[in-house]
Design a protein around this motif. Structure first.
Motif, PDB file in Angstrom:
ATOM      1  N   GLU A   1      -8.878  -4.188  -1.152  1.00 31.29           N
ATOM      2  CA  GLU A   1      -8.635  -3.766  -2.444  1.00 31.29           C
ATOM      3  C   GLU A   1      -8.347  -2.098  -2.623  1.00 31.29           C
ATOM      4  O   GLU A   1      -7.780  -1.752  -3.533  1.00 31.29           O
TER       5      GLU A   1
ATOM      6  N   THR B   1      -4.709  -2.220  -2.439  1.00 28.52           N
ATOM      7  CA  THR B   1      -4.125  -2.755  -3.691  1.00 28.52           C
ATOM      8  C   THR B   1      -4.233  -1.676  -4.820  1.00 28.52           C
ATOM      9  O   THR B   1      -3.215  -1.718  -5.534  1.00 28.52           O
ATOM     10  N   THR B   2      -5.213  -1.058  -4.788  1.00 25.78           N
ATOM     11  CA  THR B   2      -5.395   0.259  -5.856  1.00 25.78           C
ATOM     12  C   THR B   2      -4.443   1.420  -5.657  1.00 25.78           C
ATOM     13  O   THR B   2      -3.735   1.683  -6.580  1.00 25.78           O
ATOM     14  N   GLU B   3      -3.966   1.688  -4.271  1.00 30.71           N
ATOM     15  CA  GLU B   3      -3.319   2.724  -3.964  1.00 30.71           C
ATOM     16  C   GLU B   3      -1.732   2.477  -4.291  1.00 30.71           C
ATOM     17  O   GLU B   3      -1.002   3.004  -4.739  1.00 30.71           O
TER      18      GLU B   3
ATOM     19  N   ASP C   1      -0.679   0.105  -6.616  1.00 29.25           N
ATOM     20  CA  ASP C   1      -0.571   0.159  -7.682  1.00 29.25           C
ATOM     21  C   ASP C   1      -0.282   1.613  -8.281  1.00 29.25           C
ATOM     22  O   ASP C   1       0.698   1.630  -9.214  1.00 29.25           O
TER      23      ASP C   1
END
Length: 259
Positions: free
Chosen positions: A153, A156-158, A160
């Motif tokens: 996760e 995924t956040t970075e 995005d």
């Protein structure tokens, strides 16, 4: 209207390459699935089953797109493909339609066996697309598992966040160099704003992308960053893109210009 597109490298060059011919064959799969046991966070033991599918062989790219048949067992929740080729050149693999499934195409170098993993979901189409140079022989051995593919996760956040930053750099370059939509003063304003966001991301990163973010930041802050440069050379973007793709949280660019 903005146009989303995956960050997979020069699309025109890739499109020209995928029309090369390839012959593909499939061998029989191993007979029996292999069960393993895994303990969950609650202490419950969950049996996981792995099955080796038919070995697929070919020379050069599969054609036409979307590739060759790739049957998916009903139990499969992920698949690892051992892809073997030689010669030191690049290859590119897709399982199903990555954009439709919210997954990524993966790539590597033909220097032996490379193991690459995809989620298998209801959106995964039973097709395998391979791109290699025309005369490169290859073997793909799929290993299906009931184990879910777990995305990191934090990555995924970075990814995005970097998608927005990369979009900003790309739109500045395309708008100025290809569409003449604004002058260099506006290009500089856009780039400076993206640099601020990149500096924040690099400073806060807790993933393996921290060093690539920092390397890119140093370059865009230097004299070598001129209009259009990131369109011509993605070598500093590639390590970031590869990490995002392996996590199946690919970079999605939002374009201001184009059809």
């Amino acid at each position: 209207m903005p146009h989303p597109r995956p960050a997979l490298g020069p699309p025109a060059a890739f499109a020209a390459l995928v029309v090369m011919l390839a012959g593909c064959t499939a061998a029989e799969p191993e007979a029996d699935p292999t069960p393993t046991a895994t303990a969950t966070a609650t202490g419950e033991t969950v049996a996981q089953v792995s099955t080796t599918g038919p070995v697929i062989t070919g020379t050069g790219p599969t054609e036409p797109y979307p590739g060759v048949d790739f049957p998916l067992p009903d139990h499969a929740r992920s698949v690892t493909i051992d892809f073997e080729c030689e010669g030191g050149l690049n290859f590119h693999l897709e399982v199903g339609d990555p954009m439709a499934a919210g997954e990524a195409a993966l790539r590597g170098t033909c220097d032996g066996i490379t193991s690459l993993t995809w989620p298998v979901t209801e959106q995964t189409a039973p097709k395998l697309f391979v791109w290699t140079p025309e005369d490169v022989a290859w073997t793909a051995t799929p290993h299906f598992s009931t184990a879910e593919f777990l995305r990191d996760e934090a990555i995924t956040t970075e990814c995005d966040a970097f998608s927005d930053i990369y979009s900003a750099f790309s739109n500045a370059d395309i708008g100025y160099t290809e569409y003449q939509a604004f002058d260099q003063v506006e290009w500089t304003r856009r780039v400076d704003a993206a640099i601020v966001d990149l500096e924040t991301l690099a400073g806060a990163s807790e993933t393996t992308m921290s060093d690539p973010f920092t390397a890119l930041l140093s370059w865009v802050q230097g004299d070598g960053h001129t209009p259009g440069a990131l369109l011509q050379d993605t070598s500093l973007i590639d390590p970031i893109s590869d990490t995002c793709n392996t996590n199946h949280s690919p970079l999605i660019l939002i374009g201001e210009f184009g059809g």
